[in-house]
Design an enzyme around this catalytic site. Structure first.
Site, PDB file in Angstrom:
ATOM      1  N   LYS A   1       0.829  -1.206   0.000  1.00 50.98           N
ATOM      2  CA  LYS A   1       0.000   0.000   0.000  1.00 50.98           C
ATOM      3  C   LYS A   1       0.866   1.260   0.000  1.00 50.98           C
ATOM      4  O   LYS A   1       0.608   2.214  -0.745  1.00 50.98           O
ATOM      5  CB  LYS A   1      -0.919   0.003   1.223  1.00 50.98           C
ATOM      6  CG  LYS A   1      -2.025  -1.048   1.202  1.00 50.98           C
ATOM      7  CD  LYS A   1      -2.855  -0.956   2.471  1.00 50.98           C
ATOM      8  CE  LYS A   1      -4.018  -1.932   2.472  1.00 50.98           C
ATOM      9  NZ  LYS A   1      -4.844  -1.813   3.698  1.00 50.98           N
TER      10      LYS A   1
ATOM     11  N   ALA B   1      -0.768   1.085   6.185  1.00 53.85           N
ATOM     12  CA  ALA B   1      -1.150   0.217   7.299  1.00 53.85           C
ATOM     13  C   ALA B   1      -2.182  -0.802   6.845  1.00 53.85           C
ATOM     14  O   ALA B   1      -2.972  -0.545   5.930  1.00 53.85           O
ATOM     15  CB  ALA B   1      -1.700   1.036   8.470  1.00 53.85           C
ATOM     16  N   ASP B   2      -2.152  -1.944   7.487  1.00 51.56           N
ATOM     17  CA  ASP B   2      -3.172  -2.963   7.260  1.00 51.56           C
ATOM     18  C   ASP B   2      -3.418  -3.702   8.565  1.00 51.56           C
ATOM     19  O   ASP B   2      -2.483  -3.923   9.347  1.00 51.56           O
ATOM     20  CB  ASP B   2      -2.739  -3.949   6.174  1.00 51.56           C
ATOM     21  CG  ASP B   2      -3.888  -4.854   5.763  1.00 51.56           C
ATOM     22  OD1 ASP B   2      -4.826  -4.342   5.111  1.00 51.56           O
ATOM     23  OD2 ASP B   2      -3.872  -6.048   6.094  1.00 51.56           O
ATOM     24  N   THR B   3      -4.670  -4.055   8.802  1.00 49.51           N
ATOM     25  CA  THR B   3      -5.057  -4.734  10.039  1.00 49.51           C
ATOM     26  C   THR B   3      -5.777  -6.029   9.714  1.00 49.51           C
ATOM     27  O   THR B   3      -6.653  -6.054   8.850  1.00 49.51           O
ATOM     28  CB  THR B   3      -5.983  -3.838  10.884  1.00 49.51           C
ATOM     29  OG1 THR B   3      -5.298  -2.619  11.207  1.00 49.51           O
ATOM     30  CG2 THR B   3      -6.395  -4.537  12.180  1.00 49.51           C
TER      31      THR B   3
ATOM     32  N   GLY C   1       0.033  -4.123  10.669  1.00 46.74           N
ATOM     33  CA  GLY C   1       1.335  -3.849  10.085  1.00 46.74           C
ATOM     34  C   GLY C   1       1.378  -2.409   9.625  1.00 46.74           C
ATOM     35  O   GLY C   1       0.392  -1.887   9.110  1.00 46.74           O
TER      36      GLY C   1
END
EC number: 3.6.1.9
Length: 203
Positions: A57, A73-75, A110
């Site tokens: 991203k 960011a990724d969750t 992350g």
């Protein structure tokens, strides 16, 4: 206490939750939504996967903002080793809630930092324990529409917080951006500074 950034900052997300969290630092930033699809890579560990997706991203947005520092960011939510993505329909949302009811699951966020001078990722993990959720409450929550844009099918900052018995770790990791970890990274790298004179930038 106020801060000053040494770079233009871009958040690679359109999430209002991440926007609100990053805004707490009081530094200017822009947003640019990444077009990277959120897919599962089965051979990767969840913490590796979430960092890789955050970096993809960030790199996507960096290609359009090469003079800036990008935060991606990724969750994800994991339970018994399986990633629970955003539910596709009411049936999947209810399956998620039934599985998480009365159990402890993990939330991994992350975060990637990308600029002309650096490419790095970090990950934050929080353990969330749910109470036993009455089926009537599950149905009402699903009917509200809240689960469908959230990993694991719930939002801890919305009515999904009613399901939570306890958390171990950073609450903001579950919301979508571990702000303390982001700040620590920026501060340790010298990318953010405390301003002098009660918040006024030095001359």
């Amino acid at each position: 206490m106020k801060f000053r950034l040494n770079n233009k900052l871009v958040l690679a997300s359109s999430s209002p939750r991440r926007f609100e969290l990053l805004s707490q630092l009081g530094v200017p930033f822009n947003t640019d939504k990444s077009e990277v699809p959120e897919t599962t890579v089965s051979e990767m560990q969840p913490t590796e996967f979430v960092q890789r997706l955050a970096l993809e991203k960030a790199e996507d947005v960096y290609s359009r903002n090469v003079d800036s520092l990008i935060i991606g960011a990724d969750t994800i939510v994991t339970f018994e080793g399986q990633i629970l993505h955003k539910p596709k329909n009411a049936e999947q949302a209810k399956d998620y809630l039934k599985r998480l009811s009365g159990q402890t699951h993990q939330v991994h966020t992350g975060v990637a930092f990308k600029s002309s001078q650096l490419t790095e990722t970090i990950v934050s993990t929080t353990y969330v324990t749910f109470k036993e959720i009455p089926e009537q409450l599950m149905d009402a929550y699903i009917e509200s529409g809240d689960p469908f844009d959230k990993a694991g099918g719930y939002g801890i900052q919305t009515l999904g917080g009613l399901f939570v018995e306890s958390i171990e770790g950073d609450y903001n990791t579950v919301v979508g951006l571990p702000l303390a970890s982001v700040f620590t990274y920026l501060y340790d790298k010298g990318l953010i500074q405390i301003t002098k004179g009660g918040g006024e930038d030095p001359a």
